[in-house]
Design an enzyme around this catalytic site. Structure first.
Site, PDB file in Angstrom:
ATOM      1  N   HIS A  67       0.858  -1.187   0.000  1.00  0.00           N
ATOM      2  CA  HIS A  67       0.000   0.000   0.000  1.00  0.00           C
ATOM      3  C   HIS A  67       0.886   1.226   0.000  1.00  0.00           C
ATOM      4  O   HIS A  67       1.950   1.237   0.626  1.00  0.00           O
ATOM      5  CB  HIS A  67      -0.902  -0.009   1.240  1.00  0.00           C
ATOM      6  CG  HIS A  67      -2.050   0.950   1.154  1.00  0.00           C
ATOM      7  ND1 HIS A  67      -1.917   2.292   1.455  1.00  0.00           N
ATOM      8  CD2 HIS A  67      -3.361   0.764   0.821  1.00  0.00           C
ATOM      9  CE1 HIS A  67      -3.093   2.890   1.306  1.00  0.00           C
ATOM     10  NE2 HIS A  67      -3.976   1.990   0.928  1.00  0.00           N
ATOM     11  N   ASP A  95      -7.959  -3.758  -0.661  1.00  0.00           N
ATOM     12  CA  ASP A  95      -8.512  -3.822  -2.015  1.00  0.00           C
ATOM     13  C   ASP A  95      -8.482  -5.238  -2.574  1.00  0.00           C
ATOM     14  O   ASP A  95      -9.362  -5.619  -3.350  1.00  0.00           O
ATOM     15  CB  ASP A  95      -7.735  -2.878  -2.949  1.00  0.00           C
ATOM     16  CG  ASP A  95      -7.858  -1.425  -2.518  1.00  0.00           C
ATOM     17  OD1 ASP A  95      -9.002  -0.968  -2.354  1.00  0.00           O
ATOM     18  OD2 ASP A  95      -6.824  -0.766  -2.331  1.00  0.00           O
TER      19      ASP A  95
END
Length: 437
Positions: free
Chosen positions: A314, A372
């Site tokens: 991330h 995600d």
């Protein structure tokens, strides 16, 4: 350049090498996290701006809503860890927390839920507005248009200087966003719009509007409802990201709240922001089958190969995404509830997850599956098309946008946004008539 020790009167000394003059800039301490150097008077005193493309080293506002420590993998809503909220709370309670700063009492929560519930219907003429779009319009385009148009239907909540107007607009946006999202989905399918049901919870109502038809009764699965509620909670706010900054920038001009949230939706639509979970499914489709995983793992490790594992690591979190473990549990619960065992794409995703959590290359670099990765798998398992993924993100993030917008409007130090630039074009030059060019 140097700085004094942090404290009430801490300063940062900036020396101008052009003339040797030193400038004392105040240092403002955060309650937790990095301090900031106050450069508001920098231009007036030095005739210079700061240069920070993307504003990644610039604090644009003071906020009490959300705190992120990417290195430690921490996400706090009003000081409360996201893991605790996802496990013990629900989305309506989280909405109240983000808006008002404290968890509600039972009485406060009951009234808040009732107030939100009775704002979920859309003005009937808005149904006609939907029918002006092509059936194959991207649902995010529909969302931008419909949310922006709300200001044409709800004139009684557009005065941003009136606290009551701001509250009503905030409630309307949170309440109506699932209805708008579900109707965008139904419109693309050519199915009738399903109206909100007051006896259902926020997440149940959203799923009911998405999947019910007038032909038969639709029972919302408690497991799917809980998973959707967690997804909404985990995505409710994420500090000063691109879409939130867009909402604040639009709001700084005094624009009405519906226009500001529409601007946030437009920013979220970008693939570098809200499209990450859609990119996960695109990547899984490229890999194709779990027998091909080792080949693609090698490609991911090759710095000269353009292939990248989407949904791993991330930009903000340099450790484990604190939302990922919660989403991982929900992911497996959803797959079990739906009895999905032989879906090749989901088999591939689970095997990829297993390898990434055990492979030293990924573990040492802390390239763990992020939120995600799991949300994309959940949406796929629930039969939600990829074009709707970012729409669901917008439904969740609306409360964060609204909370940040309210905070900005109430902050007396905020001014209209006006970033500066480093101009590198022509200096002044004469106009040349067309017959002499």
């Amino acid at each position: 350049m140097s700085d004094t020790s942090h404290g009430k009167n801490a300063t940062f000394t900036l020396t101008d090498n052009r003339d040797g003059k030193a400038y004392e800039l105040p240092v403002m301490d955060a309650s937790v996290g990095p301090s900031v150097i106050d450069v508001r008077k920098l231009y007036a005193e030095t005739d210079c701006f700061t240069y920070d493309p993307g504003f990644t080293s610039t604090g644009s506002c003071e906020s009490k809503i959300t705190y992120i420590d990417g290195d430690a993998g921490i996400l706090l809503y009003r000081g409360i860890p996201i893991q605790d909220l996802a496990e013990h709370s629900d989305f309506m309670e989280v909405c109240y927390l983000l808006l008002y700063g404290e968890l509600p009492t039972g009485q406060q929560k009951g009234k808040f839920e009732k107030d939100i519930t009775y704002h979920t219907m859309l003005h009937e003429q808005i149904a006609n507005f939907f029918r002006g779009f092509r059936r194959d319009a991207h649902p995010m385009a529909v969302m931008c248009g419909v949310v922006g148009a709300l200001s044409a239907f709800y004139h009684d909540s557009t005065d941003i200087n009136d606290p009551h107007h701001r509250m009503i607009a905030s409630y309307r946006l949170i309440a109506k966003m699932p209805t708008i999202a579900a109707w965008a989905y139904k419109y693309a399918l050519g199915q009738p719009f399903i109206y909100p049901r007051n006896e259902l919870s926020f997440a149940e109502n959203f799923l009911h509007m998405m999947y019910a038809t007038p032909c038969e009764e639709y029972k919302v699965s408690p497991v799917l409802s809980r998973a959707m509620d967690r997804i909404l909670t985990l995505h409710a706010d994420h500090e000063q990201n691109a879409s939130t900054s867009t909402v604040r920038l639009a709001g700084s001009s005094g624009a009405n709240p519906f226009a500001c949230i529409s601007a946030g939706i437009a920013s979220l639509w970008g693939p570098a922001h809200g499209g990450a979970n859609e990119a996960v499914l695109t990547m899984l489709g490229e890999i194709g089958h779990k027998d091909n995983i080792n080949e693609y793992i090698k490609k991911a490790k090759d710095k000269d190969d353009p292939f990248r594992l989407m949904g791993f690591g991330h930009r903000v979190y340099k450790n484990m995404d604190p939302r990922a473990n919660v989403m991982r549990d929900s992911c497996h619960e959803v797959l079990e509830e739906l009895g999905i065992k032989d879906e090749p794409l989901l088999d591939l995703a689970m095997e990829l997850e297993r390898i990434a959590l055990e492979d030293e290359y990924f573990v040492s670099r802390k390239l763990f599956p992020n939120v995600d990765f799991y949300s994309g798998i959940i949406f796929k398992a629930m039969g939600i098309p990829t074009s709707m993924f970012t729409v669901l993100f917008a439904v969740a993030r609306t409360v964060g946008w609204v909370a940040q917008w309210n905070e900005m409007v109430e902050d007396p130090s905020q001014k209209i946004g006006r970033p500066r630039q480093l101009y590198t074009g022509y200096t002044e030059r004469p106009y040349v008539p067309i017959d002499k060019r």
